[in-house]
Motif scaffolding. Structure first.
Motif, PDB file in Angstrom:
ATOM      1  N   LEU A 109       0.841  -1.151   0.207  1.00  7.52           N
ATOM      2  CA  LEU A 109      -0.131   0.039  -0.038  1.00  7.52           C
ATOM      3  C   LEU A 109       0.800   1.172   0.023  1.00  7.52           C
TER       4      LEU A 109
ATOM      5  N   ALA B 295      -6.253  10.848  -3.983  1.00  5.45           N
ATOM      6  CA  ALA B 295      -6.644   9.765  -2.995  1.00  5.45           C
ATOM      7  C   ALA B 295      -6.141   9.896  -1.762  1.00  5.45           C
TER       8      ALA B 295
ATOM      9  N   GLN C 252      -8.446   9.572   1.423  1.00  2.00           N
ATOM     10  CA  GLN C 252      -8.986   8.183   1.354  1.00  2.00           C
ATOM     11  C   GLN C 252      -7.772   7.324   2.100  1.00  2.00           C
ATOM     12  N   ARG C 253      -6.804   7.382   1.426  1.00  2.12           N
ATOM     13  CA  ARG C 253      -5.445   6.488   1.532  1.00  2.12           C
ATOM     14  C   ARG C 253      -5.207   6.291   3.061  1.00  2.12           C
TER      15      ARG C 253
ATOM     16  N   GLU D  10      -6.971   6.849   5.619  1.00  2.00           N
ATOM     17  CA  GLU D  10      -7.873   6.110   6.440  1.00  2.00           C
ATOM     18  C   GLU D  10      -7.787   4.541   6.109  1.00  2.00           C
ATOM     19  N   GLU D  11      -7.525   4.299   5.027  1.00  2.00           N
ATOM     20  CA  GLU D  11      -7.322   2.975   4.729  1.00  2.00           C
ATOM     21  C   GLU D  11      -5.940   2.499   5.500  1.00  2.00           C
ATOM     22  N   HIS D  12      -4.891   3.476   5.222  1.00  2.00           N
ATOM     23  CA  HIS D  12      -3.680   3.269   6.060  1.00  2.00           C
ATOM     24  C   HIS D  12      -3.940   2.999   7.625  1.00  2.00           C
TER      25      HIS D  12
ATOM     26  N   ALA E 275      -6.699   2.031   9.167  1.00  2.00           N
ATOM     27  CA  ALA E 275      -7.375   0.685   9.528  1.00  2.00           C
ATOM     28  C   ALA E 275      -6.607  -0.377   9.393  1.00  2.00           C
ATOM     29  N   LEU E 276      -5.705  -0.488   8.459  1.00  2.00           N
ATOM     30  CA  LEU E 276      -4.919  -1.712   8.276  1.00  2.00           C
ATOM     31  C   LEU E 276      -3.846  -1.759   9.433  1.00  2.00           C
TER      32      LEU E 276
ATOM     33  N   SER F 296      -4.139  -0.484  12.145  1.00  2.00           N
ATOM     34  CA  SER F 296      -5.102  -0.904  13.599  1.00  2.00           C
ATOM     35  C   SER F 296      -5.244  -2.303  13.640  1.00  2.00           C
TER      36      SER F 296
ATOM     37  N   GLU G 234     -14.155   1.476   9.143  1.00  2.00           N
ATOM     38  CA  GLU G 234     -12.742   0.558   9.019  1.00  2.00           C
ATOM     39  C   GLU G 234     -13.041  -0.774   8.211  1.00  2.00           C
TER      40      GLU G 234
ATOM     41  N   ALA H  95     -12.599   0.503   4.710  1.00  2.00           N
ATOM     42  CA  ALA H  95     -11.416   0.955   4.340  1.00  2.00           C
ATOM     43  C   ALA H  95     -10.729  -0.204   3.944  1.00  2.00           C
TER      44      ALA H  95
ATOM     45  N   SER I  15     -12.293   8.443  -3.851  1.00  2.00           N
ATOM     46  CA  SER I  15     -11.311   9.288  -4.410  1.00  2.00           C
ATOM     47  C   SER I  15     -10.369   8.286  -5.183  1.00  2.00           C
TER      48      SER I  15
END
Lengths: 491, 491
Positions: A24, A36, A39-40, A42-44, A46-47, A49, B13, B16, B234
């Motif tokens: 990622l 992006a 949003q990224r 947030e993804e980062h 979540a993972l 965590s 989460e 994501a 996005s």
């Protein structure tokens, strides 16, 4: 199922998720559309965590207890050692502190970038103070009453101490500063000139990557702002960058990252997705990137081959012959920036940072006094003034993201590379004849079978000692640098 | 924190992590080195397992109970509806069955590919039997005593039933088969000929993507074997493919995927990383890709603009004028393959699959009889024999991976596109004048503000009805096809 197999199955899933997190980040630096970013993050988060929850999972502690005595092999014993080590660290650092470090460093990095752009150390100071204070607290928590800077070093270079590093640097500093002064008294060699189109640079840099044994069926080469290597096992990707008037920037960045990548690609496939399936420490990792880039890539023999290749591809490159090319490849110049430094001066940059960050972490140096301390030390070692903070104490990202204890691993890598180079040349006497034909096979095969293949099986210093047949010291590196630059500059 | 906010934070989460899983698949199809496949399957499995554990997390059930009456807005009510719906499904399907479906379909896909390559239906039959049987069981579990094929359709097209679809197809089939016969009696129009270099195709296909409103700052365009669109919010990426002797393959694949991607990019940003932040169903999704590709992209007006652009870029393209180009774009040919079909014949391919899979799921058709049933039905609707299984019942991947209930959503997308096209042309009377200049702004703005922006806020049929001002039927699509091909073929 035994506790050991349960634990290793759990660990395998964690390793796989961690590989995804790495990819990622690769995507973010190479492929992600600019819009992006939010949003990224947030993804980062979540993972991260998910990974954090797995790393502190109390079942790990239980499995480790129950698995005592279950290890059937040297590899399993080493796996348990890594898992125990990482788990103990997570137990020592309070969740509140870990979260606070993540929060502050993610903001501080942006503050640092803005302060560097404005050449304004004072703008960064409040953030530096917070980061130093948090890492002091972390070091304290990890140290169990020992030295807190040692505890931070251990995050990147297990079992290494500031005392050992200090001794190593003590040997190097006077000899390197003396040599540097002599070299800079001599006339500066000419650099390249000519036309170095991007597509031709990419064509040649790809050829270099392959020449150094990078396996493109298990990797790929892309562009990014800062070159890096990412991933393990069968998916190890590298990046480079292109500057049309400075082709060495691209070519030696590539060879450097290929060194990192070949280490990862060279690890025994049986260790994939286990704690042994990565380079064992930052210092050992850097030893691979450095020996590929410097002892092999900047050798007279390889430079001769490279000169012919570049002339054929780019036409006139502004230097008359292979000797002049070799001097251009190894040119020593008065400058300020670590990342643009040569083999001779590089370690002086690191020693400066090592002493300063050691004093910051111990509390002997207040962050407010860093800029003055940096500039004084730079004057002492390099002989001229730092004109502005972006060329001085704001030049590196490391401290803003909390990397205290990381800088010395760069020099440790150089030292290990010096030892490995000596052993390699002992075992492969006609190495230069091969390099002169652009053939690195003997060198890269030697490094793979003597060091890379072991991954995390042995401790860092041990894996280098096993490869060399003797415990590593700074002496081979210093001798190598002295011999090389004395000859190059006719001293 | 309320139960509602806890639930939505947990869901964010999950969304994501699910976005990361999607990006991993994108990477696999576009960037992954070939040698990384095995490691990638471990990564994929690890992330799937994390996502599965989150989806069946019993806290979701508790939060849903406690959050009753807490929803403050239409959007929150819709979010809870989606979460409830997905959670109830996970509760109904036993873990053993879900795992068995995942296991069997992942093997069956490879078996299908091998059987297709060998034109050997019997080699695939044992796997088809297993997949059908598992999906029957799943449908039974989901159906609560209702129709099991309806329950499977509901996985892709919430609230749609086989009875409704059967009625829709019943209206379409006789009129389309009759028109098809008339059209195929006429001389076949000429196709393109010329030189269509890959780099020029990529240049034009990128221009087409932008012309249709695809936002490259929140997306990117790459190559893959099968074109697809991936991601939400996005970061919505598309792929295309290039065949040097068939540029329409690239261009219309791109426009099709741009339709999918613009749907995702057009959703209200407030819904990002919520259950409303995706296209609401496969049918509605397909309505966007189809209206972009067909009603807009294959219109006479847009074809005129495209003809000029292609002539300027590629030189002679083998057709004399815009009318001939329009005929080439909409050429109807005797063929066997769904994915290469034209607007007139496409739905006939779907009806065949719908009737056969409905019978497979109900048990009226034994898998062993599928090939004969397929070939008989094809002869009845298309008028000629299927010569081998790769051109018949083995042509599509869907059944091998267990996608029963998915095929009809393609035609439903066409039907919705027909309705939307009628409403769009009513609201934008000079649409053709704009398309003739390559300007799709009015059309794509209309679609975004009337449909795309809502994401998952309304139910599928409802969001189309709201956009059109009337409940969707097949009539507008059939009229559109009849008018278009009658005129095109001078009937």
């Amino acid at each position: 199922m035994s506790a050991l197999s349960d634990l290793l199955a759990f660990q395998k899933e964690t390793e796989a998720l961690s590989a995804i997190a790495g990819r990622l980040e690769w995507d973010q630096e190479t492929m992600m559309p600019e819009g992006a970013a939010e949003q990224r993050s947030e993804e980062h988060a979540a993972l991260s965590s998910v990974l954090h929850a797995r790393r502190i999972d109390p079942r790990i502690g239980d499995w480790l207890e129950q698995a005592r005595g279950e290890a059937q092999s040297e590899a399993q014993t080493a796996m348990l050692r890594h898992i125990r080590r990482d788990y103990d660290k997570t137990q020592k650092v309070p969740a509140r502190l870990a979260a606070e470090i993540a929060r502050v460093t993610s903001v501080a990095q942006g503050k640092w970038a803005a302060a560097r752009a404005a050449d304004d150390f004072k703008a960064f100071l409040p953030w530096l103070e917070q980061v130093v204070s948090l890492r002091q607290e972390e070091g304290e928590a990890l140290a169990d009453g020992g030295d807190r800077y040692d505890a931070l070093i251990d995050n990147y270079e297990p079992d290494m101490t500031a005392a050992q590093l200090g001794q190593m640097f003590g040997t190097m500093r006077p000899r390197l500063t003396a040599l540097r002064e002599q070299v800079l008294d001599r006339p500066e060699p000419a650099g390249l000139s000519g036309s170095f189109a991007t597509d031709k640079q990419m064509e040649f840099t790809r050829a270099l990557a392959v020449a150094f044994g990078y396996d493109l069926t298990r990797g790929r080469l892309d562009l990014s702002v800062h070159p890096f290597s990412s991933g393990s096992g069968s998916d190890v990707r590298i990046t480079t960058r292109v500057s049309e008037d400075d082709p060495f920037n691209c070519f030696y960045s590539t060879i450097h990252e290929v060194g990192h990548a070949c280490y990862e690609q060279g690890i025994d496939p049986a260790y994939a997705l286990t704690p042994l399936g990565h380079g064992v420490s930052m210092g050992v990792h850097e030893s691979q990137s450095r020996i590929y880039e410097n002892q092999l890539g900047r050798s007279r023999a390889f430079a001769g081959w490279m000169f012919d290749q570049m002339k054929a591809l780019f036409g006139d490159i502004g230097v008359a012959d292979a000797d002049a090319f070799y001097r251009a490849v190894n040119r020593v110049r008065k400058d300020f920036i670590r990342t643009e430094s040569d083999e001779l001066q590089y370690n002086l940059h690191i020693m400066l940072r090592f002493d300063l960050e050691r004093a910051l972490v111990s509390g002997d140096l207040a962050p407010a006094d860093l800029e003055t301390a940096w500039n004084d030390r730079f004057k002492a070692d390099f002989g001229y003034e730092v004109p502005r903070a972006s060329l001085g104490c704001l030049q590196d990202v490391h401290w803003s993201v909390g990397l205290f204890g990381y800088f010395p691993t760069y020099s440790l890598g150089n030292v290990y590379a010096g030892c490995l180079n000596e052993a390699l040349r002992r075992d492969v006497p006609d190495l230069d004849a091969q390099l002169a034909k652009g053939d690195t096979t003997a060198a890269t095969t030697w490094l793979r079978s003597n060091l890379q293949t072991h991954g995390g099986l042995y401790r860092p210093e041990e894996v280098v000692a096993r490869a060399c047949g003797t415990a590593p010291t700074a002496e081979p590196l210093i001798r190598y640098i002295e011999d090389k630059f004395t000859a190059l500059y006719g001293l």
